[in-house]
Design a protein around this motif. Structure first.
Motif, PDB file in Angstrom:
ATOM      1  N   ALA A  74       0.830  -1.207   0.000  1.00  0.00           N
ATOM      2  CA  ALA A  74       0.000   0.000   0.000  1.00  0.00           C
ATOM      3  C   ALA A  74       0.866   1.259   0.000  1.00  0.00           C
ATOM      4  N   GLU A  75       1.983   1.231   0.767  1.00  0.00           N
ATOM      5  CA  GLU A  75       2.879   2.386   0.796  1.00  0.00           C
ATOM      6  C   GLU A  75       3.557   2.580  -0.560  1.00  0.00           C
ATOM      7  N   LYS A  76       3.951   1.463  -1.180  1.00  0.00           N
ATOM      8  CA  LYS A  76       4.580   1.560  -2.501  1.00  0.00           C
ATOM      9  C   LYS A  76       3.593   2.123  -3.528  1.00  0.00           C
ATOM     10  N   ASP A  77       2.321   1.658  -3.491  1.00  0.00           N
ATOM     11  CA  ASP A  77       1.312   2.152  -4.422  1.00  0.00           C
ATOM     12  C   ASP A  77       1.059   3.637  -4.209  1.00  0.00           C
ATOM     13  N   ALA A  78       1.007   4.064  -2.953  1.00  0.00           N
ATOM     14  CA  ALA A  78       0.753   5.476  -2.661  1.00  0.00           C
ATOM     15  C   ALA A  78       1.882   6.355  -3.182  1.00  0.00           C
TER      16      ALA A  78
END
Length: 247
Positions: A74-78
């Motif tokens: 999720a952090e990478k996608d954000a």
């Protein structure tokens, strides 16, 4: 009588040694043997104070306490989304600047443009910095609209003193000879009747969704008057819109 007593005593004396002899011969004696208790005592609670270790013993080396830093998906996608939005914003700003430059070079008279914009308009916005369009294409619409960035949102506003969403689109397209109705719902009806619904939006297209309108800038960006407390700005397209080509 005396004779009888003497006889009894003599008889008792003769019997007693015999009984004593018989008792002595029948005595049984026994003896038990117990092992000798060990005098050595071990203190089982006493801790050893020394340990012998071979110098060449291999204990597996020194353990590292450095924990690798990882990120969740999720952090990478954000982060990826933020980078895409930043790139799109930069591209849109560059496109708007290029369009503004071309419009400026094609302008015949800046002073004449100022007077035409200022006529009949009471506004705190510096209209002297706004150039009138000299062409009627999508890029010119974007260039003209971009000059109003920073104008505050005002509910019911239709001038550079303050815009609401439909007041902003009405004002911009009016500079190109297009008279849009007042509200966003009316502007959609007008666009359906007089424009073309498109699935591949181009700069200058009218954007509509229930309750809101704006103008497509290109590269996934739009310019609009957002909501109270905000001002006219260029932002990434944030929802599903219908796009109408009206110019």
């Amino acid at each position: 009588m005396v004779i009888a007593v003497v006889a009894v005593c003599a008889a008792f004396i003769s019997i007693a040694p015999a009984a004593a002899a018989a008792g002595t011969s029948g005595v049984v004696s026994s003896e038990r043997s117990f092992p000798k208790a060990s005098s050595a005592r071990k203190d089982l609670l006493k801790e050893s104070t020394s340990t012998d270790v071979e110098q060449d013993s291999n204990w597996g080396g020194i353990e590292s306490l450095d924990v690798p830093k990882t990120k969740s998906q999720a952090e990478k996608d954000a982060e990826a989304k933020a980078q895409q939005e930043a790139a799109a914003a930069a591209a849109a700003a560059q496109a708007a600047q290029s369009a503004a430059s071309s419009s400026s070079s094609a302008s015949a008279s800046r002073s004449g443009s100022r007077s035409s914009l200022s006529s009949g308009t009471s506004s705190s916005f510096d209209l002297g910095s706004v150039e009138a369009p000299t062409s009627s294409n999508g890029s010119a619409v974007v260039s003209y609209a971009a000059q109003f960035q920073g104008v505050p949102y005002v509910y019911g506003g239709t001038t550079p003193s303050g815009f609401d969403c439909s007041g902003f689109t009405q004002y911009v397209y009016a500079a190109f000879g297009i008279s849009l109705p007042r509200t966003d719902a009316q502007q959609r009806v007008w666009a359906q009747a007089n424009g073309t619904l498109v699935s591949n939006p181009q700069p200058g297209d009218l954007m509509w969704r229930s309750g809101h309108v704006g103008i497509y800038v290109g590269n996934g960006m739009m310019i609009h008057a957002p909501r109270p407390g905000k001002s006219v700005s260029i932002v990434p397209v944030y929802a599903s819109f219908e796009y109408y080509r009206i110019i």
